[in-house]
Design a protein around this motif. Structure first.
Motif, PDB file in Angstrom:
ATOM      1  N   PHE A  10       0.829  -1.203   0.000  1.00 10.54           N
ATOM      2  CA  PHE A  10       0.000   0.000   0.000  1.00 10.54           C
ATOM      3  C   PHE A  10       0.868   1.258   0.000  1.00 10.54           C
ATOM      4  N   TYR A  11       1.920   1.241   0.804  1.00  7.75           N
ATOM      5  CA  TYR A  11       2.826   2.392   0.888  1.00  7.75           C
ATOM      6  C   TYR A  11       3.484   2.652  -0.467  1.00  7.75           C
ATOM      7  N   ASN A  12       3.963   1.598  -1.126  1.00  7.52           N
ATOM      8  CA  ASN A  12       4.600   1.752  -2.435  1.00  7.52           C
ATOM      9  C   ASN A  12       3.606   2.231  -3.489  1.00  7.52           C
ATOM     10  N   THR A  13       2.375   1.764  -3.407  1.00  5.34           N
ATOM     11  CA  THR A  13       1.343   2.223  -4.333  1.00  5.34           C
ATOM     12  C   THR A  13       1.050   3.699  -4.112  1.00  5.34           C
ATOM     13  N   LEU A  14       0.947   4.087  -2.859  1.00  4.85           N
ATOM     14  CA  LEU A  14       0.725   5.487  -2.512  1.00  4.85           C
ATOM     15  C   LEU A  14       1.889   6.347  -2.994  1.00  4.85           C
ATOM     16  N   GLY A  16       3.968   5.660  -5.486  1.00  5.18           N
ATOM     17  CA  GLY A  16       3.945   5.714  -6.938  1.00  5.18           C
ATOM     18  C   GLY A  16       2.901   6.673  -7.476  1.00  5.18           C
ATOM     19  N   PHE A  17       1.828   6.851  -6.743  1.00  4.58           N
ATOM     20  CA  PHE A  17       0.760   7.736  -7.200  1.00  4.58           C
ATOM     21  C   PHE A  17       1.135   9.210  -7.041  1.00  4.58           C
ATOM     22  N   PHE A  18       2.014   9.517  -6.089  1.00  2.80           N
ATOM     23  CA  PHE A  18       2.378  10.912  -5.835  1.00  2.80           C
ATOM     24  C   PHE A  18       3.684  11.333  -6.499  1.00  2.80           C
ATOM     25  N   LYS A  21       7.110  13.782 -12.359  1.00  2.00           N
ATOM     26  CA  LYS A  21       8.297  13.969 -13.194  1.00  2.00           C
ATOM     27  C   LYS A  21       9.455  13.076 -12.742  1.00  2.00           C
ATOM     28  N   GLY A  22       9.148  11.895 -12.262  1.00  3.67           N
ATOM     29  CA  GLY A  22      10.169  10.926 -11.885  1.00  3.67           C
ATOM     30  C   GLY A  22      10.901  11.237 -10.597  1.00  3.67           C
ATOM     31  N   ASN A  23      10.435  12.215  -9.831  1.00  5.77           N
ATOM     32  CA  ASN A  23      11.107  12.617  -8.598  1.00  5.77           C
ATOM     33  C   ASN A  23      10.560  11.806  -7.416  1.00  5.77           C
ATOM     34  N   LYS A  24      11.081  10.593  -7.264  1.00  2.61           N
ATOM     35  CA  LYS A  24      10.612   9.695  -6.214  1.00  2.61           C
ATOM     36  C   LYS A  24      11.030  10.187  -4.830  1.00  2.61           C
ATOM     37  N   HIS A  25      12.191  10.797  -4.741  1.00  5.47           N
ATOM     38  CA  HIS A  25      12.696  11.274  -3.453  1.00  5.47           C
ATOM     39  C   HIS A  25      11.756  12.313  -2.844  1.00  5.47           C
ATOM     40  N   LYS A  26      11.261  13.217  -3.674  1.00  2.74           N
ATOM     41  CA  LYS A  26      10.371  14.270  -3.181  1.00  2.74           C
ATOM     42  C   LYS A  26       9.033  13.679  -2.719  1.00  2.74           C
ATOM     43  N   ALA A  27       8.507  12.726  -3.484  1.00  2.34           N
ATOM     44  CA  ALA A  27       7.249  12.084  -3.104  1.00  2.34           C
ATOM     45  C   ALA A  27       7.415  11.300  -1.803  1.00  2.34           C
ATOM     46  N   ILE A  31       5.333  11.907   1.733  1.00  2.00           N
ATOM     47  CA  ILE A  31       4.549  10.856   2.381  1.00  2.00           C
ATOM     48  C   ILE A  31       5.107  10.534   3.765  1.00  2.00           C
ATOM     49  N   ASP A  32       6.428  10.494   3.897  1.00  2.00           N
ATOM     50  CA  ASP A  32       7.026  10.226   5.205  1.00  2.00           C
ATOM     51  C   ASP A  32       6.704  11.341   6.194  1.00  2.00           C
ATOM     52  N   LYS A  33       6.739  12.591   5.730  1.00  2.00           N
ATOM     53  CA  LYS A  33       6.400  13.722   6.590  1.00  2.00           C
ATOM     54  C   LYS A  33       4.933  13.643   7.012  1.00  2.00           C
ATOM     55  N   THR A  34       4.086  13.239   6.073  1.00  2.00           N
ATOM     56  CA  THR A  34       2.658  13.091   6.375  1.00  2.00           C
ATOM     57  C   THR A  34       2.433  12.045   7.460  1.00  2.00           C
ATOM     58  N   PHE A  35       3.065  10.881   7.291  1.00  2.00           N
ATOM     59  CA  PHE A  35       2.864   9.823   8.274  1.00  2.00           C
ATOM     60  C   PHE A  35       3.533  10.147   9.612  1.00  2.00           C
TER      61      PHE A  35
END
Length: 146
Positions: A10-14, A16-18, A21-27, A31-35
């Motif tokens: 679920f975390y990986n799906t979440l 991937g959805f956010f 432009k390929g910026n996985k680090h920012k997403a 998400i980590d800040k949110t949780f």
């Protein structure tokens, strides 16, 4: 950080959805800040938060438009588990976009998830209810599926 493989999925799906432009680090940072905000406010484990989020937003039906002749019919379809996860994240993201407060994206996401967690009225639960209502009101069109 996440112990069970189901919640990791679920975390990986979440995540991937956010990604934009390929910026996985920012997403991942958002998400980590949110949780982190959620864990401070609720004092609950992350696995419980993710589980409740997807449990409350899950749906079994989706309404699709199908054109037959000159008419457009709305037909309810039963959906699979991957589509359920997609719709719940889509409703979550749509609710965040509709939130016009001038706060960070992660704070908006945290507020929406908190409202879902405590079962308070929020935009994403409203979207889920609209989907269920539309499926229920168009149940007479089920025979158009085939």
């Amino acid at each position: 950080m996440i112990k069970t493989t189901k919640n990791q999925k679920f975390y990986n799906t979440l995540l991937g959805f956010f990604i934009k432009k390929g910026n996985k680090h920012k997403a991942k940072k958002i998400i980590d800040k949110t949780f982190l905000i959620l864990q401070k406010k609720t004092k609950k484990p992350l696995s419980l938060l993710i589980g409740v989020l997807f449990f409350r937003l899950r749906t079994v039906v989706e309404v699709k438009k199908i054109k037959t002749g000159k008419r457009i019919n709305f037909i309810p379809f039963i959906i699979g588990p991957k589509r359920r996860i997609f719709l719940s994240i889509k409703w979550l993201k749509q609710a965040i976009k509709e939130d016009k407060r001038k706060v960070s994206f992660s704070e908006k996401l945290a507020t929406e998830i908190l409202n879902i967690f405590y079962n308070k009225p929020c935009i994403s639960l409203t979207l889920k209810k609209e989907n269920t209502y539309q499926a229920f009101s168009n149940r007479s069109n089920i025979y158009y599926r085939w």
